[in-house]
Design a protein around this motif. Structure first.
Motif, PDB file in Angstrom:
ATOM      1  N   ASN A  45       0.605  -1.115   0.009  1.00  0.00           N
ATOM      2  CA  ASN A  45       0.237  -0.412  -0.265  1.00  0.00           C
ATOM      3  C   ASN A  45       0.669   1.609  -0.134  1.00  0.00           C
ATOM      4  O   ASN A  45       0.563   2.219  -0.808  1.00  0.00           O
ATOM      5  CB  ASN A  45      -0.726   0.151   1.094  1.00  0.00           C
ATOM      6  CG  ASN A  45      -1.911   0.823   1.700  1.00  0.00           C
ATOM      7  OD1 ASN A  45      -2.489   1.152   0.888  1.00  0.00           O
ATOM      8  ND2 ASN A  45      -1.065   2.146   2.438  1.00  0.00           N
ATOM      9  N   PRO A 105      -6.492  -2.258   1.840  1.00  0.00           N
ATOM     10  CA  PRO A 105      -6.042  -1.747   0.246  1.00  0.00           C
ATOM     11  C   PRO A 105      -6.977  -0.452  -0.244  1.00  0.00           C
ATOM     12  O   PRO A 105      -6.795   0.206  -0.385  1.00  0.00           O
ATOM     13  CB  PRO A 105      -6.807  -2.935  -1.215  1.00  0.00           C
ATOM     14  CG  PRO A 105      -5.846  -4.871   0.283  1.00  0.00           C
ATOM     15  CD  PRO A 105      -6.497  -4.187   1.262  1.00  0.00           C
ATOM     16  N   GLU A 106      -7.823  -0.410   0.669  1.00  0.00           N
ATOM     17  CA  GLU A 106      -8.861   0.031   0.925  1.00  0.00           C
ATOM     18  C   GLU A 106     -10.042   0.883   2.037  1.00  0.00           C
ATOM     19  O   GLU A 106     -11.381   0.845   2.406  1.00  0.00           O
ATOM     20  CB  GLU A 106     -10.438  -0.347  -0.240  1.00  0.00           C
ATOM     21  CG  GLU A 106     -10.657  -0.881  -1.496  1.00  0.00           C
ATOM     22  CD  GLU A 106      -9.998   0.463  -2.108  1.00  0.00           C
ATOM     23  OE1 GLU A 106     -10.974   1.443  -1.979  1.00  0.00           O
ATOM     24  OE2 GLU A 106      -9.027   0.301  -3.364  1.00  0.00           O
ATOM     25  N   GLY A 109     -11.018   4.111   1.999  1.00  0.00           N
ATOM     26  CA  GLY A 109     -11.705   3.821   0.940  1.00  0.00           C
ATOM     27  C   GLY A 109     -13.822   3.443   1.490  1.00  0.00           C
ATOM     28  O   GLY A 109     -13.812   3.337   2.481  1.00  0.00           O
ATOM     29  N   ALA A 110     -13.419   2.598   0.136  1.00  0.00           N
ATOM     30  CA  ALA A 110     -14.550   1.955   0.851  1.00  0.00           C
ATOM     31  C   ALA A 110     -15.213   0.909   1.875  1.00  0.00           C
ATOM     32  O   ALA A 110     -16.328   0.500   2.350  1.00  0.00           O
ATOM     33  CB  ALA A 110     -15.675   0.894  -0.967  1.00  0.00           C
ATOM     34  N   ARG A 111     -13.904   0.702   2.343  1.00  0.00           N
ATOM     35  CA  ARG A 111     -14.334  -0.520   3.194  1.00  0.00           C
ATOM     36  C   ARG A 111     -13.876  -0.465   4.545  1.00  0.00           C
ATOM     37  O   ARG A 111     -13.381  -1.199   5.715  1.00  0.00           O
ATOM     38  CB  ARG A 111     -13.440  -2.207   3.277  1.00  0.00           C
ATOM     39  CG  ARG A 111     -13.259  -2.634   1.194  1.00  0.00           C
ATOM     40  CD  ARG A 111     -13.036  -3.487   1.123  1.00  0.00           C
ATOM     41  NE  ARG A 111     -13.856  -4.819   1.947  1.00  0.00           N
ATOM     42  CZ  ARG A 111     -13.306  -5.778   2.389  1.00  0.00           C
ATOM     43  NH1 ARG A 111     -12.560  -6.732   1.837  1.00  0.00           N
ATOM     44  NH2 ARG A 111     -14.273  -7.181   2.992  1.00  0.00           N
ATOM     45  N   HIS A 166     -14.174  10.375   5.633  1.00  0.00           N
ATOM     46  CA  HIS A 166     -12.967  10.063   4.247  1.00  0.00           C
ATOM     47  C   HIS A 166     -12.206  10.698   4.177  1.00  0.00           C
ATOM     48  O   HIS A 166     -11.496  11.350   4.595  1.00  0.00           O
ATOM     49  CB  HIS A 166     -14.352  10.207   3.155  1.00  0.00           C
ATOM     50  CG  HIS A 166     -15.393   9.778   3.050  1.00  0.00           C
ATOM     51  ND1 HIS A 166     -15.871   8.333   2.763  1.00  0.00           N
ATOM     52  CD2 HIS A 166     -16.989  10.228   3.527  1.00  0.00           C
ATOM     53  CE1 HIS A 166     -16.693   8.175   3.460  1.00  0.00           C
ATOM     54  NE2 HIS A 166     -17.506   9.064   3.300  1.00  0.00           N
TER      55      HIS A 166
END
Length: 400
Positions: A45, A105-106, A109-111, A166
């Protein structure tokens, strides 16, 4: 007057017998496998987009992952890992840590909810599991309640960051949450009406604790080996490829050598000789976090060098390639102070040498910058060898 029959094993609190050996169990080693994947994803990452924000995100994820391991290690030092309920707890934490790992990895973000929510579930769930299990052991019950209370407070910024923030905002919420978690541990989890965890309940076992921290450091080195083995390619000339690969391997070997030389070998003896063994409980998570962060950053540097060994080295890449060994040496100096109450001149000298070669690294290919970091570590290892050659073994002298 007849004496009461002892409780069967299933009814006794799962607290370790103070006289029982505390060797690391196979389940604890199995538990560690999750962190091989976690460290690899964090280092990957970091190099996905080498920016200060990405570096901060990687650090936050490393600190969170590390804390699930460090607190679980403390649990297996205090409670009997041979008891069925503690085995179930370790397996449950392993599942949660693996779920967190899949979200790396997220995570920003989305996770985010998977990562932050699972972190909260691990630490609150552990407290909710332990408090009933030790209800017949008042001291242990109060200790579990203190720890649970602090994690309940930090759960608020963790969940707010995951649900309502975020990017940079999430970064700040989670940094604040980790500050609460790390500070609570350092202060021994004081709670109004209960106070802090008493000194008598903060003693650690030299054999078990030292083995666990040594094993995790080897896992971190495994990340460096994994990068060297998987990123090595034939997209460049054989000479460039082999030079980058050999440099990565030699650097990994030197990180291991510098870690184990004396301080790593004598850690269990230093803990056993300390006037207050709990001092190591207070400092070891932080010093080893620095060293592990250094190794993970170094592994990320290997990734950059193996993919592009030629051409000029961008400043951000140079910060990763040289910053990893610098972080490691900083943590290694603090670790040495834990064991010997002194810091060898080679530790700050190595950091200074890395800063000195940094300007030249901007005008050289990445493989030369990596080789420079390797030579600095080699110099530190040689200084260690010269200091101990021909002298009687140095006795650990932990701080008082």
């Amino acid at each position: 007057m007849p004496t009461a029959a002892p409780d069967p094993a299933g009814r006794r609190p799962p607290v370790r017998d103070p006289e029982a050996p505390r060797r690391v169990t196979l389940l604890e080693l199995f538990f560690d496998l999750v962190y091989v994947v976690a460290l690899a994803l964090i280092s990957r990452n970091l190099v996905g987009s080498v920016t200060w924000e990405r570096a901060a995100e990687s650090l936050i994820m490393l600190m969170a992952i590390w804390w699930t391991w460090a607190i679980t290690t403390l649990v297996t030092d205090i409670y009997d890992p041979q008891r069925t309920e503690i085995k179930l707890l370790i397996v449950a934490v392993m599942f949660g840590a693996l779920l967190m790992t899949t979200a790396i990895p997220e995570a920003f973000g989305a996770r985010g909810l998977v990562f932050g929510g699972t972190y909260v579930a691990i630490h609150l769930g552990r407290g909710l599991f332990l408090m009933p299990a030790v209800r017949r052991h008042p001291e242990s019950n109060r200790r579990a309640l203190r720890i649970f209370s602090w994690f309940a407070v930090s759960a608020v910024p963790w969940l707010v960051g995951a649900l309502a923030a975020h990017g940079t905002a999430r970064l700040w919420f989670w940094a604040g949450a980790l500050a609460i978690d790390y500070l609570g541990f350092r202060l021994a989890y004081p709670v109004p009406g209960l106070g802090a965890v008493p000194e008598s309940q903060r003693n650690v076992t030299a054999e078990h604790l030292s083995e666990r921290y040594q094993q995790f450091f080897i896992i971190a080195l495994g990340d460096a080996v994994l990068v060297a083995g998987t990123v090595f390619s034939l997209h460049h000339s054989e000479v460039e490829n082999l030079a980058a690969f050999a440099t990565a391997f030699a650097t990994t070997l030197l990180l291991w050598r510098v870690y184990v030389h004396k301080s790593g070998e004598l850690l269990p003896h230093a803990i056993a000789r300390a006037a207050q063994p709990s001092r190591f409980l207070n400092t070891a998570p932080y010093t080893h976090l620095l060293m592990v962060a250094g190794v993970v950053t170094t592994a990320a540097g290997f990734d950059l060098v193996l993919l592009e060994p030629t051409g000029h080295t961008p400043p951000a890449w140079l910060a990763v390639i040289l910053g990893g060994p610098a972080l490691f040496l900083t943590g290694r100096g603090a670790f040495e102070y834990e064991v010997f109450s002194r810091v060898s001149r080679s530790r700050p000298g190595g950091v200074l040498a890395l800063l000195t070669i940094a300007p030249a690294g901007l005008f050289l290919p990445t493989v030369y910058a990596s080789a420079g970091a390797m030579l600095v570590l080699a110099g530190v290892a040689f200084a260690d060898y010269r200091r101990s050659r021909g002298r009687p073994p140095e006795e650990p002298m932990p701080p008082h």
